[in-house]
Design a protein around this motif. Structure first.
Motif, PDB file in Angstrom:
ATOM      1  N   GLY A 362      35.933  37.283  43.782  1.00  0.00           N
ATOM      2  CA  GLY A 362      36.312  36.398  44.891  1.00  0.00           C
ATOM      3  C   GLY A 362      37.411  35.427  44.466  1.00  0.00           C
ATOM      4  O   GLY A 362      38.376  35.183  45.205  1.00  0.00           O
ATOM      5  N   GLN A 363      37.260  34.911  43.253  1.00  0.00           N
ATOM      6  CA  GLN A 363      38.253  33.978  42.710  1.00  0.00           C
ATOM      7  C   GLN A 363      39.626  34.656  42.586  1.00  0.00           C
ATOM      8  O   GLN A 363      40.658  34.106  42.975  1.00  0.00           O
ATOM      9  N   ILE A 364      39.596  35.893  42.057  1.00  0.00           N
ATOM     10  CA  ILE A 364      40.847  36.661  41.892  1.00  0.00           C
ATOM     11  C   ILE A 364      41.484  36.904  43.260  1.00  0.00           C
ATOM     12  O   ILE A 364      42.703  36.801  43.412  1.00  0.00           O
ATOM     13  N   SER A 365      40.653  37.224  44.225  1.00  0.00           N
ATOM     14  CA  SER A 365      41.157  37.480  45.575  1.00  0.00           C
ATOM     15  C   SER A 365      41.917  36.253  46.094  1.00  0.00           C
ATOM     16  O   SER A 365      43.007  36.375  46.659  1.00  0.00           O
ATOM     17  N   ARG A 366      41.329  35.062  45.857  1.00  0.00           N
ATOM     18  CA  ARG A 366      41.988  33.832  46.332  1.00  0.00           C
ATOM     19  C   ARG A 366      43.237  33.528  45.497  1.00  0.00           C
ATOM     20  O   ARG A 366      44.313  33.270  46.024  1.00  0.00           O
ATOM     21  N   GLU A 396      54.212  43.411  45.618  1.00  0.00           N
ATOM     22  CA  GLU A 396      52.762  43.572  45.837  1.00  0.00           C
ATOM     23  C   GLU A 396      52.098  44.352  44.716  1.00  0.00           C
ATOM     24  O   GLU A 396      51.035  43.974  44.233  1.00  0.00           O
ATOM     25  N   ILE A 397      52.736  45.442  44.318  1.00  0.00           N
ATOM     26  CA  ILE A 397      52.086  46.298  43.327  1.00  0.00           C
ATOM     27  C   ILE A 397      51.913  45.544  42.001  1.00  0.00           C
ATOM     28  O   ILE A 397      50.875  45.636  41.346  1.00  0.00           O
ATOM     29  N   GLN A 398      52.929  44.749  41.659  1.00  0.00           N
ATOM     30  CA  GLN A 398      52.851  43.984  40.407  1.00  0.00           C
ATOM     31  C   GLN A 398      51.694  42.978  40.462  1.00  0.00           C
ATOM     32  O   GLN A 398      50.923  42.840  39.513  1.00  0.00           O
ATOM     33  N   ARG A 399      51.584  42.328  41.609  1.00  0.00           N
ATOM     34  CA  ARG A 399      50.531  41.326  41.789  1.00  0.00           C
ATOM     35  C   ARG A 399      49.141  41.988  41.677  1.00  0.00           C
ATOM     36  O   ARG A 399      48.231  41.478  41.020  1.00  0.00           O
ATOM     37  N   VAL A 400      49.019  43.148  42.294  1.00  0.00           N
ATOM     38  CA  VAL A 400      47.745  43.859  42.282  1.00  0.00           C
ATOM     39  C   VAL A 400      47.393  44.305  40.850  1.00  0.00           C
ATOM     40  O   VAL A 400      46.245  44.194  40.408  1.00  0.00           O
ATOM     41  N   LEU A 401      48.406  44.769  40.134  1.00  0.00           N
ATOM     42  CA  LEU A 401      48.150  45.206  38.754  1.00  0.00           C
ATOM     43  C   LEU A 401      47.724  44.036  37.880  1.00  0.00           C
ATOM     44  O   LEU A 401      46.810  44.150  37.053  1.00  0.00           O
ATOM     45  N   GLU A 402      48.394  42.900  38.081  1.00  0.00           N
ATOM     46  CA  GLU A 402      48.026  41.704  37.283  1.00  0.00           C
ATOM     47  C   GLU A 402      46.600  41.268  37.618  1.00  0.00           C
ATOM     48  O   GLU A 402      45.818  40.914  36.731  1.00  0.00           O
ATOM     49  N   ALA A 403      46.259  41.324  38.901  1.00  0.00           N
ATOM     50  CA  ALA A 403      44.898  40.958  39.310  1.00  0.00           C
ATOM     51  C   ALA A 403      43.887  41.923  38.685  1.00  0.00           C
ATOM     52  O   ALA A 403      42.819  41.523  38.206  1.00  0.00           O
ATOM     53  N   GLY A 404      44.233  43.208  38.674  1.00  0.00           N
ATOM     54  CA  GLY A 404      43.356  44.221  38.074  1.00  0.00           C
ATOM     55  C   GLY A 404      43.143  43.965  36.589  1.00  0.00           C
ATOM     56  O   GLY A 404      42.010  44.055  36.083  1.00  0.00           O
ATOM     57  N   ASP A 405      44.212  43.621  35.899  1.00  0.00           N
ATOM     58  CA  ASP A 405      44.105  43.325  34.453  1.00  0.00           C
ATOM     59  C   ASP A 405      43.201  42.119  34.215  1.00  0.00           C
ATOM     60  O   ASP A 405      42.376  42.115  33.297  1.00  0.00           O
ATOM     61  N   ALA A 406      43.371  41.096  35.057  1.00  0.00           N
ATOM     62  CA  ALA A 406      42.564  39.876  34.885  1.00  0.00           C
ATOM     63  C   ALA A 406      41.077  40.198  35.085  1.00  0.00           C
ATOM     64  O   ALA A 406      40.221  39.725  34.334  1.00  0.00           O
ATOM     65  N   LEU A 407      40.804  41.034  36.076  1.00  0.00           N
ATOM     66  CA  LEU A 407      39.411  41.430  36.348  1.00  0.00           C
ATOM     67  C   LEU A 407      38.807  42.206  35.197  1.00  0.00           C
ATOM     68  O   LEU A 407      37.681  41.958  34.756  1.00  0.00           O
ATOM     69  N   LEU A 408      39.611  43.142  34.717  1.00  0.00           N
ATOM     70  CA  LEU A 408      39.141  43.984  33.605  1.00  0.00           C
ATOM     71  C   LEU A 408      38.817  43.115  32.389  1.00  0.00           C
ATOM     72  O   LEU A 408      37.752  43.252  31.774  1.00  0.00           O
ATOM     73  N   ALA A 409      39.743  42.215  32.068  1.00  0.00           N
ATOM     74  CA  ALA A 409      39.547  41.351  30.893  1.00  0.00           C
ATOM     75  C   ALA A 409      38.277  40.520  31.063  1.00  0.00           C
ATOM     76  O   ALA A 409      37.482  40.371  30.120  1.00  0.00           O
TER      77      ALA A 409
END
Ligand SMILES: Cc1cc2nc3c(=O)[nH]c(=O)nc-3n(C[C@H](O)[C@H](O)[C@H](O)COP(=O)(O)OP(=O)(O)OC[C@H]3O[C@@H](n4cnc5c(N)ncnc54)[C@H](O)[C@@H]3O)c2cc1C
Length: 487
Positions: A362-366, A396-409
């Protein structure tokens, strides 16, 4: 590839499988340039040829032709993989298993079957249902994905909470190895001598060999099945109910969660009866002996209510059970109603960390201003945040990838893993260094080299590499060890 070499390659491949089963024109090859991962992430890559063999011997001979030309070999099942595993990112010859769909042997007493790799997962369970058996691994894509793809990705699915992932259901494999030989590993007896090569091959994503037959375990159809739908006011309360059910000693066959965004999309598409006012629903399947299922159904309902469930409903007919499951299994596709693209993360946390992991989603989404839908194997702690985006919007794609990396970490920090079930492929290969040391990776690279010294089997997958299908990672180049790039 020089025109003359290409013509010679295509002639040799046609001599093995027949001209009709060699695809080499750009339009025909466009079918094989993607899998189900997002092309914006994996890229678009055409093989020199896609070949559709009919037998194990033909697969072997196709591999020999590719090796003689020094070309990469990329096995492909149904192309439903979500990590870019079945993409010919270095060109070469793609071996497509869609003609190899036979069930060759069924041994009811010994509870195993021998099947070809292109067999669709659900077709196996359907074919043996009248004998009172099923094949337990059931990816949500089971109507489309192949047994060979399940083996290569060590796939999971809703039933894996109770029954385990694909590796728990594979007794032996027939494979074409990177030296061009055709051989069996494992077998039907409980203990086989020597190294566990079946264990090494399951989950190796086509990097160690091409599976041409699988000896699969058959599971007895349970006497009784119950499917419950419980709705919750928050994801947190649903997560606490998940932990409570398992802590109570109940092991459901499946324990799946969907959030409000997913419910909206699913209901619009299929009208499954999921409550639109819920923040989360749990789909709980219980199976086993009639009395046990009845007892567990009561206990699950009680535990859900104890954790604030607004509604608990048990499907009363098989048709109602199927409808509840349809919504879950078709959920990813329905999100196309909300956005043109999604990037699906596949990560795991210990079950008790689910509430905090979902809070972080949820935090990442915001933080990243991305709509994220959650539909996942809650009982396994296997999260699937689907980040919705439009790839044609700048950045958009860059933002989504960065969000994905943050989630994974975050999930790895919480004691989780880099992938729950979808594999590493091209998508996650650079993330392996988050969970493995240089020594770990070097040991795996050593195993890979002992199978495939020329690195022609599904290259640029799984292992961190300097060349990432067009991208060039200087950090990894600096850490080259013996031709394999480890970080
Ligand atoms: C809507 C949707 C839902 C999904 N749900 C789940 C889920 O619940 N659980 C889950 O685990 N996965 C899920 N997946 C991911 C995917 O369906 C699985 O990973 C599946 O096992 C891939 O099978 P496939 O036949 O499509 O393989 P492909 O995508 O064709 O290939 C996947 C990998 O296997 C290799 N491979 C394929 N066949 C062979 C062979 N014969 N020999 C050697 N290597 C081979 C390929 O090289 C590639 O690396 C889902 C995908 C979608 C699109």
């Amino acid at each position: 590839m020089a025109t003359q070499d290409r013509s010679e390659l295509l002639r040799s491949l046609a001599a093995v499988v027949g001209e009709a089963w060699v695809v080499s024109d750009p339009a025909g090859l466009s079918v094989y340039q993607y899998d189900a991962s997002d092309e914006a992430i994996a890229g678009i890559h055409q093989p020199v040829a896609a070949v559709l063999p009919a037998t194990a011997e033909e697969v072997r001979d196709v591999v020999r032709v590719a090796l003689a030309h020094g070309l990469p070999v990329v096995p492909r099942g149904a192309g439903t993989g979500l990590a870019g595993g079945a993409i010919a990112c270095r060109g070469g010859v793609m071996i497509v298993m869609t003609r190899m769909t036979r069930i060759l042997e069924v041994h009811e007493v010994d509870r195993y079957a021998i099947v070809e790799p292109g067999l669709i997962n659900l077709d196996l369970s359907t074919a043996i249902a009248h004998r009172g058996y099923f094949f337990a691994p059931d990816p949500a894509s089971q109507r489309a994905c192949s047994i060979g793809g399940n083996v290569a990705n060590n796939s999971g699915g809703p039933h894996c909470l109770k029954y385990g992932v694909t590796s728990n259901h594979i007794l032996g494999l027939e494979v074409v190895l990177p030296d061009g030989s055709l051989t069996w590993v494992g077998g039907s007896s409980a203990e086989t001598p020597g190294f566990d090569l079946t264990g090494a091959l399951v989950g190796s994503e086509g990097t160690l060999g091409v599976v041409t037959k699988a000896m699969v375990r058959l599971t007895r159809t349970p006497e009784e099945v119950a499917v419950l739908l419980a709705s919750f006011p928050t994801m947190e309360s649903a997560s606490r109910a998940v932990t409570a059910i398992i802590a109570d000693g109940i092991l459901p066959a499946s324990l799946e969660m969907m959030d409000a965004l997913t419910i909206t999309a699913v209901e619009a598409a299929f009208h499954c009866g999921y409550p639109l006012d819920a923040a989360a629903v749990l789909l709980v399947e219980l199976d086993g002996l009639r009395e046990t299922v009845a007892e567990h159904r009561e206990a699950v309902a009680r535990l859900c209510r104890l954790h604030d469930a607004q509604q608990v409903r048990s499907a009363t007919t098989k048709a109602e059970q199927d409808l509840l499951w349809l919504g879950r299994k078709a959920a990813f596709g329905t999100l196309g109603r909300l956005a043109p693209n999604y990037y699906l993360q596949d990560t795991v946390v210990p079950r008790t960390k689910l509430p905090s992991a979902l809070e972080f989603v949820g935090q990442i989404s915001r933080d990243f201003d991305i709509q994220i839908a959650n539909v996942f194997h809650a009982g396994d702690g296997n999260l699937h945040p689907l980040m919705l985006f439009d790839r044609y919007r700048a950045g958009e794609i860059q933002r989504v990838l960065e969000a994905g990396d943050a989630l994974l970490a975050h999930c790895i920090d919480a004691g989780g893993s880099v992938s729950g079930e979808h594999g590493i492929g091209m998508e996650k290969k650079d993330a392996l260094s988050l969970v493995f040391t240089t020594d770990d990776l070097a040991a795996m690279a050593g195993l890979k080299r002992s199978f495939d010294p020329r690195e022609l089997f599904n290259p640029d997958k799984v292992f961190p590499t300097a060349f990432s299908c067009g991208g060039f990672n200087l950090k990894q180049q600096a850490l080259e060890v013996d031709g394999m790039y480890v970080v």
